[in-house]
Design an enzyme around this catalytic site. Structure first.
Site, short mmCIF file in Angstrom:
data_model
loop_
_atom_site.label_atom_id
_atom_site.label_comp_id
_atom_site.label_asym_id
_atom_site.label_seq_id
_atom_site.Cartn_x
_atom_site.Cartn_y
_atom_site.Cartn_z
N SER A 49 0.87 -1.18 0.00
CA SER A 49 0.00 0.00 0.00
C SER A 49 0.90 1.23 0.00
O SER A 49 2.08 1.14 0.37
CB SER A 49 -0.85 -0.01 1.28
N TYR B 140 -1.98 -1.65 10.13
CA TYR B 140 -2.00 -1.73 8.67
C TYR B 140 -0.71 -1.15 8.11
O TYR B 140 -0.02 -1.78 7.29
CB TYR B 140 -3.22 -0.95 8.15
#
Ligand code: NAI
Length: 278
Positions: free
Chosen positions: A146, A159
């Site tokens: 990401s 995350y």
């Protein structure tokens, strides 16, 4: 997509084969479509077996029920695909979950689950497929991290931590894998319009940030990136054997900002936190 020949060393033409984890939805589903379009034999693997089946029906590929946190199940799938098709050309370690909340409201369960799916899931895929690809002298592992793996992304620490780990793992593995003819790329998308943003913190206590993930993402980005554009970016990056595939352009700019001044990037992130908290 790589122009690597479809011919195995035995000379028989066999279609290239790919496993896409998280193939039931969002980015994984779009990757299955793009791969199938290019004549690759695709296995859409997902915890959501019915969703994987839908992808398979829609794009004429195969589906598999798979929990990437189960190392043995990942190994079994890789072994089975290799045995059936004689080759494994691509593994897209794409399955992931969104986990959001401020550091003080996140529980250890939030951390453990994120590490299990987003990091261990990728480790399991690499551990299963890399030896097979070394033996073949060919193959491409594509890990979905990401933009949160390249920038300080607050309000989603587990995350962010797992995605930074996936970037590090992928780039270091790429350096080792080159000698074996195996390719490794890592994908770092900015906020993309997928169902992920509607079900943050799955099976975990909900938080204000998690519950409003789509709204926060839209406020941060202005407009969410389209999954179809991202799938095209990924296919192009894979064909060019790019180490890092960062999209959209605003993501590349943010990444450049972090490299120019990490301290300034943290200040910008702190402003975003203030804005999002209202
Ligand atoms: P999505 O929620 O649409 O798809 C994720 C898929 O992964 C789902 O089908 C889900 O069932 C599957 N999955 C979850 N846990 C699993 C497990 N334990 N085993 C097997 N499958 C499992 O989400 P999206 O957006 O397509 O996400 C794909 C990847 O892209 C994830 O790694 C995510 O972190 C990453 N990503 C997404 C961004 C976004 O804004 N949508 C931005 C940056 C990265």
């Amino acid at each position: 997509m790589s122009t690597t020949s479809n011919r195995s060393s035995g000379g028989a033409a066999r279609p290239r084969t790919a496993i896409v984890t998280g193939g039931a939805s969002g980015i994984g589903r779009a990757l299955c479509r793009e791969l199938a379009r290019r004549g690759v034999h695709v296995v859409a693997a997902d915890l959501d077996a019915a969703g994987a089946e839908r992808t398979a029906k829609e794009f004429g590929c195969r589906s598999a029920a798979l929990d990437v946190t189960d190392a043995q199940a990942v190994r079994d799938l890789v072994t089975e695909v290799r045995r059936e098709h004689g080759r494994l050309d691509f593994l897209f370690n794409n399955a992931g979950i969104a986990v959001g909340g401020t550091a003080d409201e996140l529980t250890l369960d939030h951390w453990d689950r994120t590490i299990d799916v987003n990091l261990r899931g990728v480790v399991h895929g690499v551990h299963a497929a890399y030896p097979v690809m070394i033996e073949q002298g060919r193959g491409h592992i594509v890990n979905t991290a990401s933009l949160a793996g390249l920038t300080p992304a607050p309000l989603m620490l587990p995350y962010t931590a797992t995605k930074h780990a996936v970037v590090g793992l992928s780039l270091a593995l790429r350096a080792e894998a080159r000698a074996h003819g195996v390719r490794v790329s890592v994908v770092c998308p900015g906020f993309t319009d997928t169902p992920l943003l509607d079900h943050a913190n799955p099976g975990l206590p909900q938080t204000a940030t998690g519950a409003a993930a789509r709204e926060s993402a839209t406020r941060t980005m202005g407009r969410l990136y389209s999954v179809d554009s991202l799938a095209e970016d990924i296919m192009r990056g894979v064909a060019r054997d790019k180490a890092l595939i960062v999209a959209p352009a605003s993501g590349r700019m943010a990444w450049r900002g972090v490299r120019l001044s990490p301290a300034a990037a943290v200040r910008v992130a702190a402003l975003a936190v203030r804005r999002l908290r209202g």
